[in-house]
Design a protein around this motif. Sequence first.
Motif, PDB file in Angstrom:
ATOM      1  N   ASP A  15      -2.935  23.459  -0.229  1.00  0.00           N
ATOM      2  CA  ASP A  15      -3.507  23.560   1.245  1.00  0.00           C
ATOM      3  C   ASP A  15      -2.630  22.251   2.048  1.00  0.00           C
ATOM      4  N   TYR A  69       0.046  25.550   2.342  1.00  0.00           N
ATOM      5  CA  TYR A  69      -0.390  26.712   2.305  1.00  0.00           C
ATOM      6  C   TYR A  69      -0.913  27.463   2.967  1.00  0.00           C
ATOM      7  N   ASP A  70      -2.417  26.946   3.941  1.00  0.00           N
ATOM      8  CA  ASP A  70      -2.765  27.669   4.653  1.00  0.00           C
ATOM      9  C   ASP A  70      -2.596  27.536   5.720  1.00  0.00           C
ATOM     10  N   THR A  71      -2.119  26.846   6.490  1.00  0.00           N
ATOM     11  CA  THR A  71      -2.077  26.652   8.541  1.00  0.00           C
ATOM     12  C   THR A  71      -0.157  27.255   8.579  1.00  0.00           C
ATOM     13  N   TYR A 129      -3.412  25.505  -5.575  1.00  0.00           N
ATOM     14  CA  TYR A 129      -2.977  27.109  -6.427  1.00  0.00           C
ATOM     15  C   TYR A 129      -1.298  26.628  -7.146  1.00  0.00           C
ATOM     16  N   SER A 156     -12.212  20.944   3.894  1.00  0.00           N
ATOM     17  CA  SER A 156     -12.052  22.267   2.854  1.00  0.00           C
ATOM     18  C   SER A 156     -10.888  22.260   2.453  1.00  0.00           C
ATOM     19  N   GLY A 157      -9.477  23.362   2.094  1.00  0.00           N
ATOM     20  CA  GLY A 157      -8.569  23.358   1.881  1.00  0.00           C
ATOM     21  C   GLY A 157      -8.188  23.303   0.465  1.00  0.00           C
ATOM     22  N   ARG A 163       2.714  31.306   2.032  1.00  0.00           N
ATOM     23  CA  ARG A 163       2.436  32.067   0.610  1.00  0.00           C
ATOM     24  C   ARG A 163       3.495  33.249   0.219  1.00  0.00           C
TER      25      ARG A 163
END
Length: 241
Positions: free
Chosen positions: A195, A169-171, A220, A216-217, A176
């Motif tokens: 993430d 989701y973050d990379t 959700y 981190s990460g 998203r």
Amino acid sequence: MPAEQPTILATSGGYRAGLRTNLEFGALVREAVELSGATKPKLCHVGTAYGDQRWFNADVSEAGRVAGWEVNHLNLFTMPPTDDLAGFLLEHDVVWVGGGSVANLLAVWAVHGLGDAMRRAWEAGVVLGGVSAGSICWHAGGATDSFGPELRIVTNGLGLLPYGNGVHYDTEALRRPTIHAAVAAGELPLTYCTDDGAGLLYRGTELVEALSERRSGGAYVVRRDDSSATAQEDPLDIRRL
């Protein structure tokens, strides 16, 4: 030793570079083994989404030797190792499904009836887990690049978990908005996302915890707001391993 109740650990992680090998198992895979309660763990690696590449199987086997676990591989190319796939899975404490093409994975699994075998193993207390495609597959569906660079939604997941699933989701910037659009349109139900390095722990069909092998990460939940036909996202509390 079976888990106390049906357990799934669906993740965007689990592997890391080894000190003397190409691959080692990260904290998420180790968490899956711990959840099984096994003292002499037997892990079944399923690499369908990556075409059952023997070189990658060798890396996973090396990771098993580093961890001190028995690792076996359920290869479906060019043929399954047995007619009794459920029995094969039930010989293990953990089934870990690797990443790659979730669309191809689901198609090949359907041909061999592996979905039913996975359900039997899950109900019997074998811990199911995996990364990326190996996360989406347990859910109703999710976003995938199986068909090309433009993400598409698949809705023919095994459905052991009645939710959508988003990974990386973050990379990957398009993950998203693609998930949000699918939830807003009703194409995906309530959807849980991770993430990189994060995982979702389900007991039965209930999400009980989000966890991460990184500092981190996060994770959700994305819901549809019926009044506005939009998607709403909220972060989940997360435990760092």
